[in-house]
Design an enzyme around this catalytic site. Structure first.
Site, PDB file in Angstrom:
ATOM      1  N   GLY A 137       0.815  -1.201   0.000  1.00 56.55           N
ATOM      2  CA  GLY A 137       0.000   0.000   0.000  1.00 56.55           C
ATOM      3  C   GLY A 137       0.850   1.253   0.000  1.00 56.55           C
ATOM      4  CB  CYS A 138       0.135   4.684  -1.232  1.00 60.84           C
ATOM      5  SG  CYS A 138      -1.500   4.924  -0.516  1.00 60.84           S
ATOM      6  CE1 TYR A 139      -1.349   8.320   4.344  1.00 61.99           C
ATOM      7  CE2 TYR A 139      -3.235   6.935   3.822  1.00 61.99           C
ATOM      8  CZ  TYR A 139      -2.706   8.190   4.085  1.00 61.99           C
ATOM      9  OH  TYR A 139      -3.519   9.281   4.106  1.00 61.99           O
ATOM     10  CB  ALA A 140       1.899  -0.065   3.741  1.00 64.41           C
TER      11      ALA A 140
END
Lengths: 344, 344, 344, 344
Positions: free
Chosen positions: C151-154
């Site tokens: 994921g992007c945040y991850a």
């Protein structure tokens, strides 16, 4: 004297501005705001900035009690005004109505049907409807009770063009005018999707925008309108240019004279000869700013206004003031006598 | 009763907001606004939105006539307040002064020198200066005449932290707070160059912002402050989070109780248990919005305020109201009796 | 050698970036892009910037011919990957698959069901799925054929936290991270309505964002995650802070050593000791930027990445490169030998 | 074959784009980039996005070694090109020069002096300078060695007007065109101060913008130019309308024929009959998009381009390609043979 006001369909952006203006108004008391979607919820459910400023809940349209109401403002989409206004009359309401829908702006029902694609549902009311652009149309007939509040683009365009129309010279007006995303209303759509609007510019309804009809009706037939409406990446305000090739050479002074003479008594029109206005100084104000440049036969007029204010809510209050017999600036500009700083 | 107000150094963004608020204020008359740069020009030269709303010209600071002035607001940068305020006193002015510079916020001159890098030039006035965060510091001493208006970040942070500080539990507060570009003032700089600010986010003075000192002074020593200020791509408003790991598990109700009890009488604090506030609903309002989430030992408090309003101008008017013996909401919220819609 | 690539569900923003990257890739040939909505239309119908750059039309998903395809990229929403990937296998496709949905990121099906609210539909594939954060997880098993793109945040959070996690010190990480509106995808919604996003900041899924699960899986149990995701008024990029109170005092050099040693071989990680990164320099690049400030026990780590690039599309190409046996920078950074100006 | 390129005055926004394009260019090797301000610092000091992508440092202009340089690109402001180019010649450099300043665009030195307010300092070079708008001016003379890269507005306007000019009908073109803030360059100014640009629109140099001169030179005397340049609240891109009243009625097909025939071989011109282009799809691309609406005698042409790309950097690379004997799309569009997806 305090007038009691009901605001119909007040959950949109224009409704929010109307609530703000009416809360501050020294001679108005906002008694009810209707919304089908938000019925029973506090006004702040639709207008979060108003939280802790107003204690009203939205009323369901069918539950509105008109007894004791002195004036009604209808903040509905086109197609709704011609339903709502006759209903108010059928309920026996005889006070002033300011309708912000497009439905009573065009005096001719056929023209309405042509531009809006539906037959007019309240043709009997058209003769008494007043086109509410106060700078051009006031004073209104003394028994006037139904105001059609002009469109946002139409307000800017008509005020930019009226002093030209006065000259009675056939001319083509080439207009490019850009509006912010609040002009599309409070419901999300592809046109207002942030990643597609941010840093983007897009024309729409090129040469076919509906406001063209009311501008034409206002400025008459000498001016041919070529109007390109544009969506810009900001929230509030309309900014546009009108370009013309005049049959003969003009000077900036010519236009200065025409505009000054047209608007010398208009508190909400600010003129800047030799300079086009900027957008930001009109945002969140009840003004329309007009300016011009002339070079030989080339004429450029610029206009700027807040689509939610002079293009909708503050103009509605201005109209309400007039119908209620108040000075048109009441509640919109600080009153005169208080301070040497305040313009009368 | 109408009080006559002079606004010193009123050409910046905060000055513009102060003019707008004072024009609308029912018990204030704005008599003079000074500016070195704009002396002799109309207020609209610096504040174009005010054109046609105010007839004053800027006064040169040295030409200001204090006779007849009841109260003074000083909208100067840090380092100027400690020059201007003593000068006012030397000129014999004994009325209320609200100073928006940082100079009288810290009660200790050495702390001031440490954070601002210059010695304090008016240490004799420090004992009488009142830190003007009304929700935490009012009522003020009855003979109070000099208010140090808090910093914008400091207002949000102190109000977000005060109910926590009340618990007297040692805790680290991890703060990330983002401000709009108006916080940098009206002069262009690299930090506000549009192509470098648009779509950009940037931290600055990480763990070393000057407002930390006044927050620490306000909330006491139990709370360790770890503060990251951030520049965001918008014009108005501060939005931030305070995160803490509490020594024991808490519930949202615990915080709700603490915050409700702290602010139940504060008209300008809006609380939202279980939800962090958004930025936009505070913009152009005198409110600070506070909300919180709790999960076990994890505590998150959110705060939002308009840096030019509750972070500066509206808070100055709030303080002015208090010093003039008025209700603190006067001129900032619609008065109570007019309409059922209006919150008292 | 040129590999033939099929891109599934390529009509969204991430799909558009993937097309741009693959068009430029020296060892990839984009053979097909599927979309249910746009089947039969040119790619530019969904990606107008690509007009005149690519001659492909979208293929209906059911019409996709996998013969001759060497690798597949799946740019689907969570819930779709676990349908699409097994279908590819059933069709006999045995080549590399990079799946951008969330479905194969969590190794445990129960954890998936807890966070995503639906049972996992392809649990048999979980054991072979590789979490595709190359800087932390590569080299991948030689027979790896299914990559779960993070994921992007991850991506940002895991890379910011991994060098901390290495220390095996129990600590609470207080994270506030803001994303642009492209993170919400190409479909309009209330969260991306321009007038409500412009000049606004809003937290969502406070302490409960789904990416928390994959970050926790990656960084292990020593770090307690307190994560506040935030929507900001821009289109591309994630910018965040991680704040911690360390059990003992640290110096900036300590963190510099940890981060340098963790990422010295990572071409896409740019480090800035003593300074938090800005957002704009990562936009439209395949980099994640990391920086830090330390003061006593206070530790602040900043991270920035383009959610559509290192948070999605460029990371997918990076993973594709690895699976295809290419240098991971191929097609993402200019190749080394061409110019003295180019970093190898 | 690889050509060695030197980029002079490469620290501005256009310089940054040129570096990005040249790094990716298959037949160019960027050997040196000069800057007085940043001499000795890495390119990423001025162009932070380029960090870790390029290993060059800025060279002081006086230290530039031209031996081995095959071509020079000069990214200087007007007034600098006429100093720098003769100096290159005096140093014995005989290779191709693409000059992005305004100095060699106007063939007549007097016209230059009229519009730019200074005498031309290199009049002897004017006869050999080629106005570098490839779609209208290529093929260039075989011995051409000095290209004057057109202005950003001028590129859009000339390409929008050329098919009209072809008709040899006297007509007034009323132009309103808006540019993003990157057009003002990398130095902060009042015009690019974020709080004054955000949500604002402002005209400047109304009917007197300098690019008018080069457009007039390009399109000839049948067209009278009435040009209003406008600053808009975004970073990249120019979007504009050209409005005309034609002497007789036209159809959209008429314009479609004129434009198609003018640009059928131009890889960088994208046409959309019956629809005005949007801004965003051209941003970060080497294209200019053109579209039109016609209604009776009313003609509207829309144009959009990235001021930093087709308005400056990508057009310079296009010109460089032509001078170096390459296909003009080299390094700007993906090459043909790689993929069926790629347009030749």
């Amino acid at each position: 004297m305090i007038s009691s006001i009901a605001l119909l369909h007040g959950a949109g952006y224009v409704g929010g501005e109307l609530v703000k203006l009416l809360l501050r108004h020294p001679h108005a008391s906002l008694e009810a705001v209707t919304s089908r979607t938000y019925a029973g919820e506090p006004l702040s459910a639709a207008h979060p900035a108003l939280r802790s400023q107003v204690s009203l809940d939205f009323t369901a349209p069918d539950d509105l009690d008109l007894s004791g109401i002195d004036a009604v403002v209808v903040a509905a989409e086109h197609g709704r005004g011609m339903i709502v206004v006759p209903a108010l009359r059928r309920q026996g309401f005889t006070g002033p109505i300011v309708d912000l829908s497009a439905d009573f702006r065009l005096s001719d029902a056929t023209t309405y049907a042509d531009w809006y694609g539906v037959p007019h549902a309240a043709q009997d009311l058209l003769p008494e409807a007043i086109y509410g652009l106060p700078e051009l149309c006031a004073p209104y007939p003394p028994d006037g009770r139904l105001i059609a509040n002009p469109g946002c683009y139409a307000t800017g365009l008509s005020l930019a063009l009226a002093p030209i129309a006065e000259q009675q010279v056939p001319v083509s007006a080439h207009i490019t005018a850009c509006t912010g995303a609040s002009g599309s209303g409070a419901s999300p759509s592809a046109a207002t999707h942030f990643p597609d609007r941010d840093g983007n510019v897009r024309a729409y309804r090129v040469l076919s925008h509906r406001h063209t009809a009311e501008v034409q009706q206002t400025v008459g037939t000498h001016i041919d309108l070529s109007f390109v409406p544009v969506s810009g990446p900001w929230t509030r305000g309309i900014w546009g240019t009108v370009q013309m090739t005049w049959p003969r050479g003009l000077s900036e002074d010519d236009l200065t004279e025409w505009f000054t003479s047209a608007y010398e008594k208009s508190a909400f029109v600010r003129l800047s000869p030799g300079a086009l206005p900027e957008l930001r100084p009109v945002v969140d104000t009840p003004f329309v700013d007009l300016g011009w440049h002339v070079s030989g036969r080339r004429v450029v007029i610029g206009f700027a206004l807040d689509n939610l204010m002079k293009g909708a809510a503050s103009q509605a209050v201005q109209n309400l003031n007039i119908l209620l017999g108040l000075r048109d600036t009441t509640g919109l500009l600080a009153p005169a006598p208080r301070s040497p700083a305040v313009i009368a």
